[in-house]
Design a protein around this motif. Structure first.
Motif, PDB file in Angstrom:
ATOM      1  N   LEU A   1       0.834  -1.197   0.000  1.00  0.00           N
ATOM      2  CA  LEU A   1       0.000   0.000   0.000  1.00  0.00           C
ATOM      3  C   LEU A   1       0.871   1.250   0.000  1.00  0.00           C
ATOM      4  CD1 LEU A   1      -2.783   1.438   0.328  1.00  0.00           C
ATOM      5  CD2 LEU A   1      -2.413   1.278   2.799  1.00  0.00           C
ATOM      6  N   TYR A   2       1.875   1.301   0.870  1.00  0.00           N
ATOM      7  CA  TYR A   2       2.776   2.455   0.924  1.00  0.00           C
ATOM      8  C   TYR A   2       3.530   2.624  -0.389  1.00  0.00           C
ATOM      9  CZ  TYR A   2       2.101   2.894   5.981  1.00  0.00           C
ATOM     10  OH  TYR A   2       1.565   3.089   7.229  1.00  0.00           O
ATOM     11  N   LEU A   3       3.923   1.509  -0.996  1.00  0.00           N
ATOM     12  CA  LEU A   3       4.678   1.578  -2.247  1.00  0.00           C
ATOM     13  C   LEU A   3       3.841   2.212  -3.349  1.00  0.00           C
ATOM     14  CD1 LEU A   3       7.410   0.673  -3.498  1.00  0.00           C
ATOM     15  CD2 LEU A   3       6.243  -1.402  -4.240  1.00  0.00           C
ATOM     16  N   PHE A   4       2.603   1.750  -3.495  1.00  0.00           N
ATOM     17  CA  PHE A   4       1.742   2.270  -4.556  1.00  0.00           C
ATOM     18  C   PHE A   4       1.176   3.639  -4.231  1.00  0.00           C
ATOM     19  CE2 PHE A   4       0.593  -2.445  -5.335  1.00  0.00           C
ATOM     20  CZ  PHE A   4       1.785  -2.633  -6.001  1.00  0.00           C
ATOM     21  N   ASN A   5       0.862   3.866  -2.970  1.00  0.00           N
ATOM     22  CA  ASN A   5       0.149   5.073  -2.555  1.00  0.00           C
ATOM     23  C   ASN A   5       1.071   6.243  -2.236  1.00  0.00           C
ATOM     24  OD1 ASN A   5      -1.031   6.497   0.263  1.00  0.00           O
ATOM     25  ND2 ASN A   5      -2.491   6.413  -1.443  1.00  0.00           N
ATOM     26  N   ARG A   6       2.317   5.951  -1.806  1.00  0.00           N
ATOM     27  CA  ARG A   6       3.184   7.038  -1.347  1.00  0.00           C
ATOM     28  C   ARG A   6       4.515   7.133  -2.078  1.00  0.00           C
ATOM     29  NH1 ARG A   6       3.569   6.526   5.063  1.00  0.00           N
ATOM     30  NH2 ARG A   6       5.046   8.201   4.626  1.00  0.00           N
ATOM     31  N   THR A   7       5.042   6.016  -2.563  1.00  0.00           N
ATOM     32  CA  THR A   7       6.374   6.017  -3.179  1.00  0.00           C
ATOM     33  C   THR A   7       6.308   6.180  -4.688  1.00  0.00           C
ATOM     34  OG1 THR A   7       7.193   4.578  -1.412  1.00  0.00           O
ATOM     35  CG2 THR A   7       8.544   4.760  -3.403  1.00  0.00           C
ATOM     36  N   TRP A   8       5.567   5.306  -5.356  1.00  0.00           N
ATOM     37  CA  TRP A   8       5.477   5.373  -6.816  1.00  0.00           C
ATOM     38  C   TRP A   8       4.403   6.370  -7.226  1.00  0.00           C
ATOM     39  CZ3 TRP A   8       5.482  -0.627  -7.929  1.00  0.00           C
ATOM     40  CH2 TRP A   8       6.759  -1.129  -7.644  1.00  0.00           C
ATOM     41  N   THR A   9       4.664   7.618  -6.998  1.00  0.00           N
ATOM     42  CA  THR A   9       3.676   8.664  -7.284  1.00  0.00           C
ATOM     43  C   THR A   9       4.297   9.773  -8.136  1.00  0.00           C
ATOM     44  OG1 THR A   9       4.175   9.947  -5.286  1.00  0.00           O
ATOM     45  CG2 THR A   9       2.501   8.205  -5.105  1.00  0.00           C
ATOM     46  N   SER A  10       3.442  10.504  -8.806  1.00  0.00           N
ATOM     47  CA  SER A  10       3.845  11.669  -9.592  1.00  0.00           C
ATOM     48  C   SER A  10       2.596  12.473  -9.890  1.00  0.00           C
ATOM     49  CB  SER A  10       4.527  11.244 -10.897  1.00  0.00           C
ATOM     50  OG  SER A  10       3.577  10.698 -11.799  1.00  0.00           O
ATOM     51  N   PRO A  11       2.740  13.750 -10.253  1.00  0.00           N
ATOM     52  CA  PRO A  11       1.552  14.542 -10.602  1.00  0.00           C
ATOM     53  C   PRO A  11       0.738  13.926 -11.744  1.00  0.00           C
ATOM     54  CG  PRO A  11       3.421  15.985 -10.231  1.00  0.00           C
ATOM     55  CD  PRO A  11       3.950  14.582 -10.187  1.00  0.00           C
ATOM     56  N   ALA A  12       1.432  13.377 -12.741  1.00  0.00           N
ATOM     57  CA  ALA A  12       0.713  12.761 -13.860  1.00  0.00           C
ATOM     58  C   ALA A  12      -0.059  11.526 -13.404  1.00  0.00           C
ATOM     59  CB  ALA A  12       1.695  12.384 -14.973  1.00  0.00           C
ATOM     60  N   LEU A  13       0.556  10.715 -12.557  1.00  0.00           N
ATOM     61  CA  LEU A  13      -0.129   9.529 -12.033  1.00  0.00           C
ATOM     62  C   LEU A  13      -1.279   9.921 -11.122  1.00  0.00           C
ATOM     63  CD1 LEU A  13       2.700   6.952 -11.221  1.00  0.00           C
ATOM     64  CD2 LEU A  13       0.847   6.713 -12.882  1.00  0.00           C
ATOM     65  N   ASP A  14      -1.095  10.978 -10.341  1.00  0.00           N
ATOM     66  CA  ASP A  14      -2.177  11.442  -9.469  1.00  0.00           C
ATOM     67  C   ASP A  14      -3.432  11.713 -10.299  1.00  0.00           C
ATOM     68  OD1 ASP A  14      -0.585  11.300  -7.228  1.00  0.00           O
ATOM     69  OD2 ASP A  14      -0.145  13.444  -7.160  1.00  0.00           O
ATOM     70  N   TRP A  15      -3.264  12.442 -11.408  1.00  0.00           N
ATOM     71  CA  TRP A  15      -4.410  12.794 -12.247  1.00  0.00           C
ATOM     72  C   TRP A  15      -4.993  11.552 -12.913  1.00  0.00           C
ATOM     73  CZ3 TRP A  15      -6.060  12.581 -17.300  1.00  0.00           C
ATOM     74  CH2 TRP A  15      -7.136  13.411 -17.633  1.00  0.00           C
ATOM     75  N   THR A  16      -4.132  10.713 -13.459  1.00  0.00           N
ATOM     76  CA  THR A  16      -4.593   9.517 -14.156  1.00  0.00           C
ATOM     77  C   THR A  16      -5.372   8.594 -13.228  1.00  0.00           C
ATOM     78  OG1 THR A  16      -2.697   9.602 -15.662  1.00  0.00           O
ATOM     79  CG2 THR A  16      -3.878   7.503 -15.494  1.00  0.00           C
TER      80      THR A  16
ATOM     81  N   ALA B   1      -6.793   9.342 -10.339  1.00  0.00           N
ATOM     82  CA  ALA B   1      -8.015   9.977  -9.844  1.00  0.00           C
ATOM     83  C   ALA B   1      -9.141   9.829 -10.864  1.00  0.00           C
ATOM     84  CB  ALA B   1      -7.757  11.448  -9.540  1.00  0.00           C
ATOM     85  N   VAL B   2      -8.817   9.998 -12.140  1.00  0.00           N
ATOM     86  CA  VAL B   2      -9.818   9.840 -13.192  1.00  0.00           C
ATOM     87  C   VAL B   2     -10.272   8.382 -13.293  1.00  0.00           C
ATOM     88  CG1 VAL B   2     -10.228   9.980 -15.677  1.00  0.00           C
ATOM     89  CG2 VAL B   2      -8.983  11.803 -14.523  1.00  0.00           C
ATOM     90  N   ALA B   3      -9.303   7.448 -13.243  1.00  0.00           N
ATOM     91  CA  ALA B   3      -9.643   6.026 -13.355  1.00  0.00           C
ATOM     92  C   ALA B   3     -10.543   5.580 -12.212  1.00  0.00           C
ATOM     93  CB  ALA B   3      -8.367   5.187 -13.376  1.00  0.00           C
ATOM     94  N   SER B   4     -10.375   6.167 -11.038  1.00  0.00           N
ATOM     95  CA  SER B   4     -11.157   5.762  -9.872  1.00  0.00           C
ATOM     96  C   SER B   4     -12.517   6.431  -9.794  1.00  0.00           C
ATOM     97  CB  SER B   4     -10.380   6.079  -8.582  1.00  0.00           C
ATOM     98  OG  SER B   4      -9.657   4.947  -8.146  1.00  0.00           O
ATOM     99  N   CYS B   5     -12.739   7.468 -10.606  1.00  0.00           N
ATOM    100  CA  CYS B   5     -13.986   8.227 -10.519  1.00  0.00           C
ATOM    101  C   CYS B   5     -14.998   7.693 -11.527  1.00  0.00           C
ATOM    102  CB  CYS B   5     -13.722   9.710 -10.768  1.00  0.00           C
ATOM    103  SG  CYS B   5     -15.162  10.746 -10.469  1.00  0.00           S
TER     104      CYS B   5
ATOM    105  N   VAL C   1      -7.997   0.572 -13.438  1.00  0.00           N
ATOM    106  CA  VAL C   1      -8.932   0.902 -12.359  1.00  0.00           C
ATOM    107  C   VAL C   1      -8.533   0.191 -11.072  1.00  0.00           C
ATOM    108  CG1 VAL C   1     -11.316   0.670 -11.567  1.00  0.00           C
ATOM    109  CG2 VAL C   1     -10.853   1.399 -13.909  1.00  0.00           C
ATOM    110  N   ALA C   2      -8.152  -1.080 -11.186  1.00  0.00           N
ATOM    111  CA  ALA C   2      -7.757  -1.849 -10.005  1.00  0.00           C
ATOM    112  C   ALA C   2      -6.552  -1.212  -9.313  1.00  0.00           C
ATOM    113  CB  ALA C   2      -7.445  -3.287 -10.405  1.00  0.00           C
ATOM    114  N   TYR C   3      -5.557  -0.848 -10.105  1.00  0.00           N
ATOM    115  CA  TYR C   3      -4.368  -0.212  -9.533  1.00  0.00           C
ATOM    116  C   TYR C   3      -4.720   1.131  -8.903  1.00  0.00           C
ATOM    117  CZ  TYR C   3       0.450   1.450  -9.146  1.00  0.00           C
ATOM    118  OH  TYR C   3       1.646   1.924  -8.667  1.00  0.00           O
ATOM    119  N   SER C   4      -5.624   1.861  -9.555  1.00  0.00           N
ATOM    120  CA  SER C   4      -5.984   3.193  -9.063  1.00  0.00           C
ATOM    121  C   SER C   4      -6.633   3.140  -7.685  1.00  0.00           C
ATOM    122  CB  SER C   4      -6.933   3.892 -10.048  1.00  0.00           C
ATOM    123  OG  SER C   4      -8.258   3.367  -9.976  1.00  0.00           O
TER     124      SER C   4
END
Length: 214
Positions: free
Chosen positions: A6-21, A23-27, A157-160
């Motif tokens: 969870l920490y790896l996906f949610n806090r470490t492997w992050t970027s502004p582009a991934l944040d947007w992508t 967020a859209v996939a989860s909505c 979607v699953a990853y998001s």
């Protein structure tokens, strides 16, 4: 292991582009209208197999979301990570109504604030994952190689759902297997029903299409 991933996906492997992508996939409110429109067009202009796929997918998602997912959430009662961990990033689109208008606004990114009161367990299974992987499974059953492409957005979607802090990695993994198994079972049931009632209620159509895959 669950927390580390969870920490790896949610806090470490992050970027502004991934944040947007992510967020859209989860909505779901953003892309659901387009899926409904596509489904309507497929029902109007599609072949028998295409229409059978849309109907089976619609019925399956309704059953899985209304019966399987919601019932299991109550039975399992597992809290979401952002309900119990203060060190989880919560990533979401900004405000917008209709929701698609949020795409042009800044994201809402904040750290979770767990409640001191008991929270309802809504983490397992993930309805997003179950619905998308069930649809991908049915698409593969109906369209074989061409259907496999639906697993790509389903995986996104699953990853998001982990990325935005809404689900534990184990929620997502088990939900995938659950979705595939349930979708295959439902297809067998729908096909058996068609074989039984098709010749009686729609004799001409059933003569040309004795099974849903013909």
């Amino acid at each position: 292991m669950d927390l580390e991933l969870l920490y790896l996906f949610n806090r470490t492997w992050t970027s502004p582009a991934l944040d947007w992508t992510m967020a859209v996939a989860s909505c779901v409110e953003v892309w659901l209208p387009f899926l409904i429109l596509a489904g309507g067009l497929m029902l109007i202009f599609g072949s028998f197999r295409v229409r059978a796929f849309v109907l089976c997918a619609g019925l399956s998602l309704g059953l899985l979301d209304g019966v399987s997912s919601k019932s299991l959430k109550k039975i399992v009662g597992r809290p979401r990570p952002n309900d119990v961990r203060a060190d989880v990033r919560m990533v979401d689109l900004g405000k917008g109504s209709p929701r698609i208008l949020a795409l042009g606004k800044p994201l809402k990114i904040k750290m979770a604030r767990p409640s001191e009161k008991p929270v309802a367990g809504n983490s397992f299974p993930s309805s997003h994952v179950v619905n998308n992987f069930a649809a991908a499974t049915l698409a593969t059953v109906f369209f074989r190689r061409r259907g496999w492409v639906v697993f790509l957005p389903a995986a996104l979607v699953a990853y998001s759902r982990i990325y935005v802090g809404a689900h534990w990695p184990s929620d997502v993994l088990v939900s995938i297997f659950l979705a595939v198994g349930e979708a295959l079972l439902l297809f067998l049931i729908f096909d058996a029903i068609w074989r039984r009632i098709g010749p009686r209620w729609f004799p001409k159509t059933a003569e040309l299409h004795p099974t849903l895959l013909t």
